[in-house]
Structure formats: C-alpha cells, structure tokens
Design an enzyme around this catalytic site. Sequence first.
Site, PDB file in Angstrom:
ATOM      1  CG  HIS A   1      -1.776   1.096   1.486  1.00 24.46           C
ATOM      2  ND1 HIS A   1      -3.122   1.070   1.205  1.00 24.46           N
ATOM      3  CD2 HIS A   1      -1.542   2.329   2.001  1.00 24.46           C
ATOM      4  CE1 HIS A   1      -3.672   2.217   1.533  1.00 24.46           C
ATOM      5  NE2 HIS A   1      -2.736   3.015   2.024  1.00 24.46           N
TER       6      HIS A   1
ATOM      7  CG  HIS B   1       0.131   6.859   0.914  1.00 24.22           C
ATOM      8  ND1 HIS B   1      -0.921   7.735   0.991  1.00 24.22           N
ATOM      9  CD2 HIS B   1      -0.277   5.729   1.537  1.00 24.22           C
ATOM     10  CE1 HIS B   1      -1.920   7.157   1.644  1.00 24.22           C
ATOM     11  NE2 HIS B   1      -1.554   5.929   1.991  1.00 24.22           N
TER      12      HIS B   1
ATOM     13  CB  CYS C   1      -3.132   8.855   6.547  1.00 20.08           C
ATOM     14  SG  CYS C   1      -3.566   8.481   8.264  1.00 20.08           S
TER      15      CYS C   1
ATOM     16  CG  ASN D   1      -3.648   6.100  -1.386  1.00 17.39           C
ATOM     17  OD1 ASN D   1      -4.328   6.943  -0.829  1.00 17.39           O
ATOM     18  ND2 ASN D   1      -3.265   4.977  -0.802  1.00 17.39           N
TER      19      ASN D   1
HETATM   20  P1  HMG Z   1     -11.843   7.602  20.698  1.00 12.28           P
HETATM   21  O1  HMG Z   1     -12.338   9.007  20.738  1.00 12.28           O
HETATM   22  O2  HMG Z   1     -10.634   7.260  21.501  1.00 12.28           O
HETATM   23  O3  HMG Z   1     -12.987   6.538  20.962  1.00 12.28           O
HETATM   24  O4  HMG Z   1     -11.607   7.204  19.194  1.00 12.28           O
HETATM   25  P2  HMG Z   1     -13.903   6.151  22.122  1.00 12.28           P
HETATM   26  O5  HMG Z   1     -13.985   4.668  22.109  1.00 12.28           O
HETATM   27  O6  HMG Z   1     -13.530   6.862  23.387  1.00 12.28           O
HETATM   28  O7  HMG Z   1     -15.301   6.742  21.623  1.00 12.28           O
HETATM   29  C1  HMG Z   1     -15.501   8.131  21.426  1.00 12.28           C
HETATM   30  C2  HMG Z   1     -16.789   8.347  20.660  1.00 12.28           C
HETATM   31  O8  HMG Z   1     -16.677   7.772  19.348  1.00 12.28           O
HETATM   32  C3  HMG Z   1     -17.992   7.663  21.296  1.00 12.28           C
HETATM   33  O9  HMG Z   1     -19.125   8.473  20.996  1.00 12.28           O
HETATM   34  C4  HMG Z   1     -18.097   6.379  20.536  1.00 12.28           C
HETATM   35  O10 HMG Z   1     -19.407   5.856  20.503  1.00 12.28           O
HETATM   36  C5  HMG Z   1     -17.706   6.821  19.148  1.00 12.28           C
HETATM   37  P3  HMG Z   1     -19.700   9.552  22.056  1.00 12.28           P
HETATM   38  O11 HMG Z   1     -20.092   8.717  23.252  1.00 12.28           O
HETATM   39  O12 HMG Z   1     -18.553  10.489  22.366  1.00 12.28           O
HETATM   40  O13 HMG Z   1     -20.814  10.187  21.319  1.00 12.28           O
HETATM   41  N1  HMG Z   1     -17.190   5.712  18.334  1.00 12.28           N
HETATM   42  C6  HMG Z   1     -17.639   5.387  17.121  1.00 12.28           C
HETATM   43  N2  HMG Z   1     -18.610   5.917  16.355  1.00 12.28           N
HETATM   44  C7  HMG Z   1     -18.809   5.340  15.144  1.00 12.28           C
HETATM   45  N3  HMG Z   1     -18.115   4.295  14.698  1.00 12.28           N
HETATM   46  C8  HMG Z   1     -17.145   3.741  15.435  1.00 12.28           C
HETATM   47  C9  HMG Z   1     -16.884   4.299  16.702  1.00 12.28           C
HETATM   48  N4  HMG Z   1     -15.987   3.985  17.672  1.00 12.28           N
HETATM   49  C10 HMG Z   1     -16.204   4.854  18.666  1.00 12.28           C
HETATM   50  N5  HMG Z   1     -16.446   2.699  14.958  1.00 12.28           N
HETATM   51  C11 HMG Z   1     -11.460   5.676  17.366  1.00 12.28           C
HETATM   52  C12 HMG Z   1     -11.136   5.904  18.830  1.00 12.28           C
HETATM   53  C13 HMG Z   1     -10.697   4.452  16.933  1.00 12.28           C
HETATM   54  C14 HMG Z   1     -12.954   5.436  17.204  1.00 12.28           C
HETATM   55  C15 HMG Z   1     -11.017   6.944  16.572  1.00 12.28           C
HETATM   56  O14 HMG Z   1      -9.717   7.243  16.905  1.00 12.28           O
HETATM   57  C16 HMG Z   1     -11.105   6.763  15.097  1.00 12.28           C
HETATM   58  O15 HMG Z   1     -12.196   6.634  14.562  1.00 12.28           O
HETATM   59  N6  HMG Z   1      -9.956   6.774  14.392  1.00 12.28           N
HETATM   60  C17 HMG Z   1      -9.921   6.525  12.972  1.00 12.28           C
HETATM   61  C18 HMG Z   1      -8.881   7.400  12.327  1.00 12.28           C
HETATM   62  C19 HMG Z   1      -8.803   7.071  10.865  1.00 12.28           C
HETATM   63  O16 HMG Z   1      -9.774   6.665  10.264  1.00 12.28           O
HETATM   64  N7  HMG Z   1      -7.607   7.282  10.277  1.00 12.28           N
HETATM   65  C20 HMG Z   1      -7.392   7.061   8.906  1.00 12.28           C
HETATM   66  C21 HMG Z   1      -7.419   5.610   8.537  1.00 12.28           C
HETATM   67  S1  HMG Z   1      -5.876   4.773   8.758  1.00 12.28           S
HETATM   68  C22 HMG Z   1      -4.980   5.103   7.298  1.00 12.28           C
HETATM   69  O17 HMG Z   1      -5.392   5.924   6.522  1.00 12.28           O
HETATM   70  C23 HMG Z   1      -3.750   4.313   6.971  1.00 12.28           C
HETATM   71  C24 HMG Z   1      -4.002   3.251   5.879  1.00 12.28           C
HETATM   72  O18 HMG Z   1      -4.457   3.855   4.689  1.00 12.28           O
HETATM   73  C25 HMG Z   1      -2.712   2.459   5.608  1.00 12.28           C
HETATM   74  C26 HMG Z   1      -1.500   3.324   5.364  1.00 12.28           C
HETATM   75  O19 HMG Z   1      -1.545   4.248   4.537  1.00 12.28           O
HETATM   76  O20 HMG Z   1      -0.482   3.046   6.021  1.00 12.28           O
HETATM   77  C27 HMG Z   1      -5.081   2.244   6.334  1.00 12.28           C
HETATM   78 MG    MG Z   2      -3.162   4.814   3.218  1.00 11.86          MG
END
Ligand code: HMG
Ligand code: MG
Length: 314
Positions: free
Chosen positions: A211, A213, A244, A253
């Site tokens: 993967h 970028h 990201c 990407n």
């Molecule tokens: P947090 O704030 O630590 O979570 O986030 P929490 O468990 O304390 O929950 C906080 C709030 O989020 C709560 O709601 C939960 O219900 C809600 P509130 O009570 O405050 O109203 N919540 C959710 N809502 C919907 N769907 C869920 C969910 N989980 C909790 N699944 C968390 C922790 C992991 C959720 C947050 O940090 C997060 O969503 N992070 C995602 C970040 C992201 O998407 N980054 C980009 C993707 S990774 C990437 O791009 C790399 C990749 O491409 C590979 C590469 O390039 O190397 C894959």
């Molecule tokens: Mg990526």
Amino acid sequence: MALFEHAPDRASIYEVSPRDGLQNERATVPLLGKLRLVEALALAGLRRVEITSFVSPRWIPQLADADEVAARAVAPPGVVYSALCPNAEGLRRAQAARLQEVAIFASVSETHNRKNVNKTVEATLAGCEEVAGLALAAGMRVRAYVSTVWGCPFEGEVDPKRAVALARRFVGMGCYQVSLGDTIGVGTPRQTERILHAMFDEVPSERIALHMHDTRGTALANVLVGLELGVRDFDASVGGLGGCPYAPGAAGNLATEDLVFMLQGMGVETGIDLERLVEAGKVAESVVGRPLPGKVHQAGGARIRHPSSPPRLG
Ligand code: HMG
Ligand code: MG
C-alpha cells in the site's frame, strides 16, 4: 543480466480511493458522488474496493455517511466491497450494511498509532483481535493494514522487525492478507527490498500486499521491487486520490491508472480495463472538484500500445 525474470502473468489490485482518497479531502463528497465513484470503479473491472470507513465521524467527518454508502453500494457479482473497521462498533455497522469483508489496522510506530486511533499499538492489536474474531465467526473475510512501515512522520525511521511482528500477529488473527503501508510515501527501492526480505523470512509472500503512497514519486519503483520479490497484490487509488489525515504529508496514494498502465505494459494482467479506469478517474475528479495528481490520469494512456512488451512464452 535479465531484469524482471520473476514478474508474474497476473497481479491483483485493491482499490482504496473511496476510503483512503475521500478521507483526506477537505470537502466532504456528497453521498451520490461517492456512489458514482464506487460504481465507476466496479465498471472498470476492479474486483476489490474499499468503499468507506466505519470509524468515528468526529475523527473522519468526510466518511460520516459510511452506513448509507455501504448500504446503497450494491456489489456486482464477483466484486467484493470492504470497509475499514477500528473496533467492534465499526464491525457492527459493517454487518448492518451486509458487507462481506472488513479491514483492520495498526501502525508500527507508537506515535502515529496514538494520533490515528488514540491507543497504544498493543491496545489497538487487542481491539483488532476482537474485530477479526467476531468477523470471521460471522463468515466475513478480514484484511489488515500495517502502517508507517517505511517511516513515521513523527518518529522517523522504523525497524522492519516491528513491521514483521505486526504482520505475523495479523496473520495469526486469521487475516487473509496483510497490506504494508508506506503511509507518508518515503519508501525507496533498496529499503523495500530489505523490508520484504525480512518479511518473507516469517510471513509467506502470498499473504502480503503493498500500500504505497506516492508522495515523493517512488511508489511504482517500490511496486517493481515487490513484483520481483513475489508480491502479487497492490493497493491503489484512482487518480492518485488519497492520504491519511493523521499523518502530515501523506497526500497521494499510488494512482490506479499509473499502476495498471505499468503492469499492462510489462505483460502483467490485472483484469482492469484501462480506458474505463481513466473514466473512473474523471468521475473521481468531478466528485472531489479539484484536479487529481495521477500521471496517466493527466496524460491519458488508454490507447497507447507498448511495443516493448515482450510476448509471453508459455
Ligand atoms: P476515541 O475518541 O478514543 O474513541 O476514538 P472512544 O472509544 O472513546 O469513543 C468516542 C466516541 O466515538 C464515542 O461516541 C463512541 O461511541 C464513538 P460519544 O459517546 O462520544 O458520542 N465511536 C464510534 N462511532 C462510530 N463508529 C465507530 C466508533 N468507535 C467509537 N467505529 C477511534 C477511537 C478508533 C474510534 C477513533 O480514533 C477513530 O475513529 N480513528 C480513525 C482514524 C482514521 O480513520 N484514520 C485514517 C485511517 S488509517 C490510514 O489511513 C492508513 C491506511 O491507509 C494504511 C497506510 O496508509 O499506512 C489504512
Ligand atoms: Mg493509506
């Protein structure tokens, strides 16, 4: 000296633009625009597409409509739609939308991991294990990402041994494939060779995808190294959409058109119609409303023949 002796007849592409691409756009693309993009990608012949992300809408507001996207994007026969799932709540949402596959993820570097999902790597892996167990028990397929393998925007260089350890953990969880992420596009070919040699000492090459970028223009060079060393699966994003949001400088990407153009020119079949893929890139550009950086996207290429392609003998 013969180059490309180990290049295969076929390679598989996993499309990430509706997720990795759109998560990084300043503007949120409306639901119908997302559905148009997904449909155009499937029409171009992509068989695996990551269509959205069931993460927190506070963290990634651009994909807050994930439930609607996944419910309304109906996969044609033979096409699998997948989505990123950080925890059991994400999996619950994926199951409600009847997805057959999810992707789990963790970073090699602690700082990127914490900025991305607000947890230590170890706590993240525990969450991934829970998601993988539940998903497999429900008959779904699970894919995994190991991020920041080639370098971390906060910690710099990363020890390949740590990436190997994470990949092994994901394979142990039952993931059919582990995609190694050059999250910020800093990888160079010798480094890729080192990482893959270390990886293949412990994880079979059939389980590994790349993967890359293309932030610094080295993605295709790294793909070539991967091809030669036995990798057959590559992630890409039409038009070069992507990044990201929790990795500064991660924009872009590897463009799917650029990857397909190069592979086809080398005689490596992907099952993708480049002309239709170029059309999908135009859809991507129109729904995000800004010019996209992909090279073939900008220059065209669908009608160019490759006089240098050798005939394949047996
Ligand atoms: P947090 O704030 O630590 O979570 O986030 P929490 O468990 O304390 O929950 C906080 C709030 O989020 C709560 O709601 C939960 O219900 C809600 P509130 O009570 O405050 O109203 N919540 C959710 N809502 C919907 N769907 C869920 C969910 N989980 C909790 N699944 C968390 C922790 C992991 C959720 C947050 O940090 C997060 O969503 N992070 C995602 C970040 C992201 O998407 N980054 C980009 C993707 S990774 C990437 O791009 C790399 C990749 O491409 C590979 C590469 O390039 O190397 C894959
Ligand atoms: Mg990526």
